[in-house]
Design a protein around this motif. Sequence first.
Motif, short mmCIF file in Angstrom:
data_model
loop_
_atom_site.label_atom_id
_atom_site.label_comp_id
_atom_site.label_asym_id
_atom_site.label_seq_id
_atom_site.Cartn_x
_atom_site.Cartn_y
_atom_site.Cartn_z
N ASN A 12 49.88 27.96 57.77
CA ASN A 12 49.99 27.37 56.43
C ASN A 12 48.93 27.94 55.49
OD1 ASN A 12 52.16 25.77 57.10
ND2 ASN A 12 50.89 24.00 57.63
N ASN A 13 47.71 28.09 56.00
CA ASN A 13 46.64 28.64 55.16
C ASN A 13 46.90 30.11 54.81
OD1 ASN A 13 45.15 26.32 54.78
ND2 ASN A 13 43.94 26.65 56.64
N PHE A 14 47.43 30.86 55.75
CA PHE A 14 47.76 32.26 55.44
C PHE A 14 48.87 32.35 54.40
CE2 PHE A 14 45.82 33.76 59.57
CZ PHE A 14 44.81 34.47 58.95
N ARG A 15 49.84 31.44 54.47
CA ARG A 15 50.91 31.43 53.45
C ARG A 15 50.34 31.13 52.07
NH1 ARG A 15 56.39 29.83 56.20
NH2 ARG A 15 55.75 30.07 58.35
N LEU A 16 49.45 30.13 52.00
CA LEU A 16 48.81 29.80 50.73
C LEU A 16 48.00 30.97 50.20
CD1 LEU A 16 47.55 26.15 51.37
CD2 LEU A 16 49.29 26.86 49.71
N LEU A 17 47.28 31.60 51.07
CA LEU A 17 46.47 32.75 50.69
C LEU A 17 47.36 33.88 50.17
CD1 LEU A 17 43.57 33.82 50.63
CD2 LEU A 17 43.93 34.66 52.95
N ARG A 18 48.46 34.13 50.87
CA ARG A 18 49.39 35.17 50.43
C ARG A 18 49.97 34.83 49.06
NH1 ARG A 18 54.46 34.92 53.52
NH2 ARG A 18 54.86 33.44 51.87
N ASP A 19 50.39 33.57 48.88
CA ASP A 19 50.96 33.15 47.60
C ASP A 19 49.96 33.30 46.46
OD1 ASP A 19 53.26 32.56 48.98
OD2 ASP A 19 52.94 30.38 48.99
N HIS A 20 48.72 32.87 46.70
CA HIS A 20 47.68 33.01 45.67
C HIS A 20 47.39 34.48 45.38
CE1 HIS A 20 46.67 28.85 45.04
NE2 HIS A 20 46.63 28.64 46.34
N SER A 21 47.40 35.28 46.40
CA SER A 21 47.16 36.71 46.23
C SER A 21 48.25 37.35 45.39
CB SER A 21 47.07 37.39 47.59
OG SER A 21 46.92 38.77 47.45
N LEU A 22 49.52 36.98 45.67
CA LEU A 22 50.64 37.52 44.89
C LEU A 22 50.56 37.08 43.43
CD1 LEU A 22 53.61 37.09 47.40
CD2 LEU A 22 52.54 39.24 46.65
N MET A 23 50.21 35.81 43.21
CA MET A 23 50.08 35.32 41.83
C MET A 23 48.95 36.07 41.11
SD MET A 23 50.74 31.16 42.19
CE MET A 23 49.30 30.87 41.27
N PHE A 24 47.85 36.27 41.79
CA PHE A 24 46.72 36.99 41.21
C PHE A 24 47.11 38.43 40.87
CE2 PHE A 24 42.83 39.55 41.72
CZ PHE A 24 42.06 38.99 40.70
N GLN A 25 47.84 39.06 41.76
CA GLN A 25 48.27 40.45 41.52
C GLN A 25 49.20 40.52 40.31
OE1 GLN A 25 49.98 41.76 45.22
NE2 GLN A 25 47.98 42.13 46.16
N LYS A 26 50.12 39.54 40.17
CA LYS A 26 51.03 39.53 39.03
C LYS A 26 50.26 39.32 37.73
CE LYS A 26 55.12 37.93 41.49
NZ LYS A 26 56.04 36.82 41.70
#
Length: 154
Positions: free
Chosen positions: A127-141
């Motif tokens: 779950n934490n890796f998914r959140l981290l991935r989602d935040h990373s994608l939002m940051f990249q966008k």
Amino acid sequence: QSTQHYRDIKVQEAEGRKREHVSHLRAVFSEIDADGSGDITTEEIQLMLQEPRLAQYLNSMDVCAEDAEMLFKLLDRDDSGKVSIDEFCQGCLRLKGEAKSFDIHQLMYQNQRLHHKLMEFFSHLDNNFRLLRDHSLMFQKERAHDFDGEVKGI
């Protein structure tokens, strides 16, 4: 009263056998502890296996030479890389004799608990890796959007 007396005699006999066995284990320990450090190392266990009399002692506990490394790990309860005389005596006493049904069920219970806790941990980690991935994608966008605006504004 004779039943109690019989039990007392049996307890005394068992304690006497245990004391005798511990005395023998201490003597074996002294022979294995080649450098006299008060601890046994893996190397000293390996040397012990080359001594036929001590290897026979291990065989009497149903531990073969190939199992020496596992024996050392079982005896090294504190994971120090050394086995003290107390660890040696307690470990050998635990290894003596057959496993009881209670022992097996205790191991199964502990194994199930550990498995359950690991599954909870892995789920939490996932779950934490998914959140981290989602935040990373939002940051990249956001960074890409900001960068596009800077390029067009030039």
